[in-house]
Enzyme design. Structure first.
Site, mmCIF file in Angstrom:
data_model
loop_
_atom_site.group_PDB
_atom_site.id
_atom_site.type_symbol
_atom_site.label_atom_id
_atom_site.label_comp_id
_atom_site.label_asym_id
_atom_site.label_seq_id
_atom_site.Cartn_x
_atom_site.Cartn_y
_atom_site.Cartn_z
ATOM 1 N N HIS A 78 0.807 -1.219 0.000
ATOM 2 C CA HIS A 78 0.000 0.000 0.000
ATOM 3 C C HIS A 78 0.843 1.272 0.000
ATOM 4 O O HIS A 78 0.331 2.349 -0.288
ATOM 5 C CB HIS A 78 -1.013 0.001 1.159
ATOM 6 C CG HIS A 78 -0.424 0.209 2.511
ATOM 7 N ND1 HIS A 78 -0.174 -0.828 3.381
ATOM 8 C CD2 HIS A 78 -0.050 1.337 3.167
ATOM 9 C CE1 HIS A 78 0.311 -0.342 4.508
ATOM 10 N NE2 HIS A 78 0.401 0.964 4.402
ATOM 11 N N ASP B 165 0.164 -7.646 1.337
ATOM 12 C CA ASP B 165 0.487 -6.231 1.495
ATOM 13 C C ASP B 165 1.986 -6.009 1.591
ATOM 14 O O ASP B 165 2.471 -5.210 2.390
ATOM 15 C CB ASP B 165 -0.224 -5.612 2.699
ATOM 16 C CG ASP B 165 -0.255 -4.084 2.630
ATOM 17 O OD1 ASP B 165 0.058 -3.539 1.554
ATOM 18 O OD2 ASP B 165 -0.556 -3.438 3.649
ATOM 19 N N SER C 150 4.627 2.520 7.763
ATOM 20 C CA SER C 150 4.328 1.340 6.958
ATOM 21 C C SER C 150 5.554 0.867 6.193
ATOM 22 O O SER C 150 6.244 1.644 5.536
ATOM 23 C CB SER C 150 3.222 1.650 5.951
ATOM 24 O OG SER C 150 1.969 1.326 6.449
#
Length: 407
Positions: free
Chosen positions: A140, A173, A254
């Site tokens: 992402h 992811d 992230s």
């Protein structure tokens, strides 16, 4: 770019082929990602409605727009090899890590990732896993530029390089980037997620809100969380067997590293819990509930992406639904998954399972919901074996299924 604390709205009718239907994603609050049944709200010291709202919100820890990018704070010098942590806290599974030593060792292997397209921009984190320039991050983080856009990485010494996308896997992811280098890069040590203990101290490294080379400390709060999170194209994926930590993780973290006291990678930081606002949507930063993809799984995905550009998953070929308590009582079992449909090309059919069977255990774990099937399908590969216990016509059977690949 959309608000990083607001998850994509999943299509409730969509499910991954060959995988059990995924539960509705929790929006920005990963505490809902547990594979276990949610506790009774009456047992909490907060209003029942708030428990259920919080349990329905999960946010991927994506960075904010370019206007929020902070000054580059990294001052560590990039070295050609990773040093070994020293000090009494190294390898500790109690107390806290020597964060100074961990930072000195690990920050040279951590990068800040900037993504920009004609319409949006964002920031994330990553870690160098191979000395010739391969970097692991979250899908992402880079997905806005997957089909055209600029991806750059900034090292802890402030040097910036353009990166190319090697491969990405929305299901896990995870993604892999590559930078061209003239000399060997420092590489993060790779730990073993099988050896993680609840309560052991950990350190998170990354670029929250674009603030490069940020270090926070905490502990492993829980293991084995199956966390539904937003994915590409308004779909949902599951972080299988995720590590839960209270180390402060915020938007921009992230893809960053969660490491042990030796500085070895335990997981890739991916999602956080946030408390909903008055409108019931997520907002804010860390509330002490973050989730990381375990390193063993992350490295399997990484190696597949580097070698093949894609990831091969096991295929059960099942559609299941949890059985009601009345049915469980009738069959004399505690829990189970009712088999609604079996694909003849899947692992389950080849092991002899049929429509109407009730799966009670998978590899010795009680089958309380479809998250268990999802976890196995995501973390095992074709050729691995799995024991499946099921009830048919009131008789219990156990078979060994050899997993097949996704058709």
């Amino acid at each position: 770019m959309s608000d990083p604390n607001t998850p994509a709205s999943p299509d409730p009718s969509a499910s991954t082929p060959g995988m059990p239907a995924t539960p509705p994603p929790a929006a920005p609050d990963p505490s809902a990602g547990s594979a276990q049944r949610p506790p009774s709200p009456q047992r909490r010291g907060v209003p029942a409605w708030l428990v259920w709202v919080v349990a329905a919100i999960i946010a991927i820890v994506f960075g904010l727009g370019s206007g929020w990018l902070g000054a580059r704070l990294g001052g560590a010098t990039t070295s050609s090899s990773r040093t070994t942590s020293t000090g009494t806290a190294a390898g500790s599974k109690s107390g806290s890590c020597d964060a100074v030593s961990v930072a000195n060792d690990v920050l040279p292997t951590i990068v800040t990732i900037n993504v920009s397209t004609s319409s949006e921009s964002g920031v994330g984190s990553g870690e160098i896993v191979r000395k010739d320039g391969y970097i692991v991050t979250n899908n992402h983080v880079i997905s806005p530029a997957a089909n055209g856009g600029l991806i750059t990485v900034t090292f802890s010494n402030g040097h910036t390089e353009r990166a190319t996308l090697v491969g990405r896997d929305p299901r896990s992811d995870l993604a892999v980037l590559k930078v061209s280098v003239d000399s060997d890069l420092p590489v993060i040590g790779i730990g073993n997620s099988e050896n993680i203990a609840v309560g052991q101290p950990v350190v998170a490294l990354g670029a929250p809100l674009g603030l490069s080379s940020t270090v926070t400390g905490g502990i492993v709060s829980a293991l084995g969380r199956n966390v539904p999170v937003p994915s590409d194209n308004d779909q949902t994926t599951v972080l299988a067997g995720a590590i839960q930590t209270d180390a402060a993780i915020n938007p921009g973290n992230s893809g960053g590293a969660l490491v042990d006291c030796k500085g070895d990678l335990l997981g890739v930081n991916t999602a956080i819990a946030t408390v909903p606002n008055e409108e019931g949507t997520g907002g804010g930063g860390s509330v002490g509930i973050g989730f990381a993809v375990p390193v063993n799984f992350a490295m399997r995905v990484t190696n597949d992406l580097i070698k093949n550009g894609e990831v091969s998953y096991a295929y059960f070929g099942l559609e299941v639904t949890p059985i009601p308590q009345a049915v469980a009582d009738r069959w004399g079992i505690e829990d189970g998954l009712y088999v609604q449909e079996v694909d003849s090309a899947g692992s389950a059919a080849k092991a002899g399972l049929k429509h109407g069977d009730i799966i009670t255990k998978i590899d010795g774990q009680t089958a309380t919901n479809s998250d268990l099937l999802t976890h196995v399908a995501l973390t095992k590969k074709a050729g691995d074996t799995v024991q499946i216990t099921y009830v048919r016509d009131g008789t219990e059977h156990t078979v060994t299924a050899t997993l097949v690949g996704q058709p």
